[in-house]
Structures are given as C-alpha cells and as structure tokens.
Enzyme design. Sequence first.
Site, PDB file in Angstrom:
ATOM      1  N   ARG A 253       6.475 -31.948 -22.709  1.00  0.00           N
ATOM      2  CA  ARG A 253       5.050 -32.202 -22.956  1.00  0.00           C
ATOM      3  C   ARG A 253       4.271 -30.895 -23.054  1.00  0.00           C
ATOM      4  O   ARG A 253       3.470 -30.567 -22.188  1.00  0.00           O
ATOM      5  CB  ARG A 253       4.451 -33.036 -21.812  1.00  0.00           C
ATOM      6  CG  ARG A 253       5.113 -34.379 -21.550  1.00  0.00           C
ATOM      7  CD  ARG A 253       4.238 -35.219 -20.613  1.00  0.00           C
ATOM      8  NE  ARG A 253       3.840 -34.511 -19.408  1.00  0.00           N
ATOM      9  CZ  ARG A 253       4.498 -34.568 -18.237  1.00  0.00           C
ATOM     10  NH1 ARG A 253       5.574 -35.318 -18.102  1.00  0.00           N
ATOM     11  NH2 ARG A 253       4.050 -33.879 -17.197  1.00  0.00           N
TER      12      ARG A 253
ATOM     13  N   ARG B 211      -1.890 -35.650  -7.554  1.00  0.00           N
ATOM     14  CA  ARG B 211      -2.983 -36.111  -8.415  1.00  0.00           C
ATOM     15  C   ARG B 211      -2.886 -37.624  -8.577  1.00  0.00           C
ATOM     16  O   ARG B 211      -3.570 -38.355  -7.883  1.00  0.00           O
ATOM     17  CB  ARG B 211      -2.922 -35.358  -9.743  1.00  0.00           C
ATOM     18  CG  ARG B 211      -4.150 -35.471 -10.583  1.00  0.00           C
ATOM     19  CD  ARG B 211      -4.203 -34.433 -11.683  1.00  0.00           C
ATOM     20  NE  ARG B 211      -3.134 -34.561 -12.683  1.00  0.00           N
ATOM     21  CZ  ARG B 211      -3.022 -33.785 -13.754  1.00  0.00           C
ATOM     22  NH1 ARG B 211      -3.908 -32.817 -13.974  1.00  0.00           N
ATOM     23  NH2 ARG B 211      -2.044 -33.954 -14.621  1.00  0.00           N
TER      24      ARG B 211
ATOM     25  N   CYS C 269     -27.210 -15.614 -24.102  1.00  0.00           N
ATOM     26  CA  CYS C 269     -28.266 -16.632 -24.155  1.00  0.00           C
ATOM     27  C   CYS C 269     -27.641 -17.961 -24.603  1.00  0.00           C
ATOM     28  O   CYS C 269     -26.452 -18.040 -24.881  1.00  0.00           O
ATOM     29  CB  CYS C 269     -29.356 -16.242 -25.141  1.00  0.00           C
ATOM     30  SG  CYS C 269     -29.961 -14.558 -24.955  1.00  0.00           S
ATOM     31  N   MET C 270     -28.481 -18.995 -24.727  1.00  0.00           N
ATOM     32  CA  MET C 270     -27.949 -20.296 -25.140  1.00  0.00           C
ATOM     33  C   MET C 270     -27.404 -20.240 -26.573  1.00  0.00           C
ATOM     34  O   MET C 270     -26.396 -20.871 -26.882  1.00  0.00           O
ATOM     35  CB  MET C 270     -29.037 -21.369 -25.037  1.00  0.00           C
ATOM     36  CG  MET C 270     -28.487 -22.777 -25.160  1.00  0.00           C
ATOM     37  SD  MET C 270     -29.748 -24.054 -25.087  1.00  0.00           S
ATOM     38  CE  MET C 270     -30.315 -23.916 -23.410  1.00  0.00           C
ATOM     39  N   ASP C 271     -28.052 -19.441 -27.431  1.00  0.00           N
ATOM     40  CA  ASP C 271     -27.700 -19.457 -28.855  1.00  0.00           C
ATOM     41  C   ASP C 271     -27.368 -18.081 -29.437  1.00  0.00           C
ATOM     42  O   ASP C 271     -27.068 -17.993 -30.621  1.00  0.00           O
ATOM     43  CB  ASP C 271     -28.860 -20.033 -29.675  1.00  0.00           C
ATOM     44  CG  ASP C 271     -29.498 -21.211 -28.988  1.00  0.00           C
ATOM     45  OD1 ASP C 271     -28.805 -22.227 -28.821  1.00  0.00           O
ATOM     46  OD2 ASP C 271     -30.659 -21.092 -28.564  1.00  0.00           O
TER      47      ASP C 271
HETATM   48  C1  LIG Z   1      -2.220 -31.172 -19.573  1.00  0.00           C
HETATM   49  C2  LIG Z   1      -0.918 -31.760 -19.259  1.00  0.00           C
HETATM   50  C3  LIG Z   1       0.258 -31.278 -19.867  1.00  0.00           C
HETATM   51  C4  LIG Z   1       0.295 -30.047 -20.757  1.00  0.00           C
HETATM   52  O1  LIG Z   1       0.067 -28.889 -19.986  1.00  0.00           O
HETATM   53  P1  LIG Z   1       0.183 -27.424 -20.627  1.00  0.00           P
HETATM   54  O2  LIG Z   1       0.142 -26.525 -19.458  1.00  0.00           O
HETATM   55  O3  LIG Z   1      -1.008 -27.271 -21.514  1.00  0.00           O
HETATM   56  O4  LIG Z   1       1.451 -27.386 -21.375  1.00  0.00           O
HETATM   57  C5  LIG Z   1       1.440 -31.967 -19.618  1.00  0.00           C
HETATM   58  N1  LIG Z   1       1.458 -33.047 -18.808  1.00  0.00           N
HETATM   59  C6  LIG Z   1       0.356 -33.516 -18.197  1.00  0.00           C
HETATM   60  C7  LIG Z   1       0.462 -34.711 -17.306  1.00  0.00           C
HETATM   61  C8  LIG Z   1      -0.859 -32.878 -18.386  1.00  0.00           C
HETATM   62  O5  LIG Z   1      -1.944 -33.338 -17.748  1.00  0.00           O
END
Ligand SMILES: *Cc1c(COP(=O)(O)O)cnc(C)c1O
Length: 386
Positions: free
Chosen positions: A229, A144, A320-322
């Site tokens: 994270r 990425r 539907c939308m709503d």
């Molecule tokens: C979204 C993301 C996370 C968290 O991912 P989860 O699967 O929700 O724990 C951690 N690091 C990066 C770079 C992300 O893009």
Amino acid sequence: MFEPTVALDPRLSRPTFAEIDLDLLASNYRAVDKATRGAGMLPVLKANAYGHGLLPVARHLESLGAAGLAVAFLEEGALLREAGIRCPILVMGGIDVNQIPHFLRYDLTITASSVEKLREVDRTASAMGMTARIHLKVDTGMGRIGMRPDTAPAMFRAGLEATSVVVEGVYSHFATADRADLTQTRRQLKRFRRAVSFYLDRGLPMPKLHLANSGAILQHPDSHLDLVRPGILLFGVYPSDEVQRTVDVTPVLAWKSRVVFFKVQPAGMPVGYGAEWHPACNTRVVTVPVGYGDGYFHALSDHGRVLVGGRRRPIVGGVCMDQFMVDIGPGGEAYNGDEVVLIGRQGDESITATDLARWAGTIPYEVLTNINTRVDRRYLGAGVTS
Ligand SMILES: *Cc1c(COP(=O)(O)O)cnc(C)c1O
C-alpha cells in the site's frame, strides 16, 4: 464539493499552479512494482491523492494495472466510482454504521475493525440482498483502529459466520516503518503473522494479507505479503529523512508561480506584517502571489526559500494569506512575470516537499496535502486524457 475556480481563459487565470507529471507517476509506479515483485499494488490515494488530484491520478494508476486503490473515506471512494473507476477500492478508515448502505451501493470494500461493525455490515448487506466485500483490520502496534492480535480471532470467527460478507483481506498498519530502527516494525509483522495463523491452523483459505506502506516497501521486504500500500513513495517523495532509499523515485508535483511585483527595498525599511524584517543594506525584493490561503505554510515566514533565476532565495517577512516577499539580493535580477518555483526544479537547483517540511517544522505529507483547491492542477505526460 465546493470548487472556487471559474473557467477562465488560461491566459487570464492567476499564474500559480501545481504541475503533475503523469509519466513520472508511471515510472515511480513501475519502480515500486519491480521492488515488490510477487505482491499486487494498492496505491493509497487519500486526501486528493496526496494533493495531486484524485481522479487523474486514479485513472492513470488503474490504466497501469494496479490491483486496486485505497482511500480513507467513503466520499473519496464514491467520487472514484462516480468517475467510472472499476477496480476494487478499499476504504481504510473506520466506518460510521449509517454509511454502510452507501458502501454497498458503490461497491466499495469496507474495513471492519471490530466484531460489532462486522455484524452490522452483515445485517445491512443481508437486508439489502447484497454481499459486502470486507477487509479486517488488526492493530499490531499503530494503536489507531483494529482489533489486537489476542482478540482478533473473535473477528475472524465472526467473518466465517457471516452470511452476507466475504472477507477478502486482512491487514494492519506500521507505526515506525520509515525509521532507521526497525525493531517495532519486525515485532508488528511477527504479531500479524501470528494472528492470521488462525486461518492456516484451521486449514481455511487465507484472505489476502497486506501491511506495507512506503517505509516498509523500502526497508522491510519480508512485509510485502500479498499486496503493498504505497502512498507518498508513488508521488516521488520519501516518507522520512532516515529511511533507506532502496527504490529510486522522482517527485511528480511541481508548484510554480510568477513574480508580480519588483522593487528596490531601502536599508531599514520593513517588509510584511509586524514589520519585523528589514534589509541591512539596499536590496531587491519581489512579491509572489501565493500565501497560506493556498496552503503555503505561514511557518515558512523568514524560513522558506524559493527558486528565482535558478537560485535559492529567502522569503522575508511573514507569508501573507495571498502573497509573500523574497529577497533576491542587491544585484538580483527578476522581472514581473519571471517564474518562481516553490517546489520543483529550475536550472540546476531544486526544492522538494521535504525541504519545505524541514523549513516549516512539519512532514512532507502535510506539505503536499495542504496545497488546496485554490491552486490549479495541470497535468503533463502521456497519461493525460482530458
Ligand atoms: C496512509 C496510509 C498508507 C500509505 O502510507 P505512505 O506512508 O504514504 O506510504 C498505507 N496504509 C494506511 C492504512 C494508511 O493510512
């Protein structure tokens, strides 16, 4: 930011809302913290905190002692600063060089993913008489952003040469940490360790290292390193069906509405756009005032289920939308004003974001982030401040 809501007396507003329990968020935070002892936590709050509301969630996690917060974009970081969040904020997305002065003014930690970007940050910071906080991104297999392990040393060197930049962290991201097969995850960790040995080999202080998302927190403790994270796990949802559930968490968000219309639907009379569904025998059908315009997927047409009267009932006809319609069966009882649960518990039954994802052919991440601003967020728990 466009907010389409008006400040109505709550008794007059539409009966559809997402209920976010900050006490459950706190207990999930503590469960993840316990499972990752020794590592600090950088909760990931991109996309409106996975639909849970950026500011209330950020304030609560900061008060619980998170080491910092992570978001995807400059705007998300700026919103946090404008709201008074003081802890470190890492912006994980690739940067546009025009944004660099704003990152600096808001004291946001920048992700540098190439030598050129790092040098541009250094130049801008130097011109502004400031020092930029930076984390360097290594691409160990996500494909990425970031530099590959074989070219990353050039970026590490550029970080050492820069005069107006401090490299506080080096990180990478797993592509398959929530799968049963951890072969690639192990390989990515190995590549990461080999890349950052650059610092060890030269006797240089090691920046903070981080790599573990929810999948890796659950399945690969060796990858916890200095910081973890977690995103979806903090919100009480597991990242995939096959992941090992080594940490117990509870869904933080419930999505609720109420019946606005009840009728007896005669056999053979169609329901919804396209008139593609009709009951084989007389039944009872209720209408719920939620639609794809709120982020409730059209793909749930004839596939989704909701809880009415403590039982799972099928959506019939197209969403539907709503609004959408629900078959509560020939003997089903529901009245105008009765609660309908789209995500959450009712009696002994529950529906999760993962259930919705399965029915709609998507992932729970998309279910949560898709709930849009038309749905009011209501906060429960001790952490509610306003
Ligand atoms: C979204 C993301 C996370 C968290 O991912 P989860 O699967 O929700 O724990 C951690 N690091 C990066 C770079 C992300 O893009």
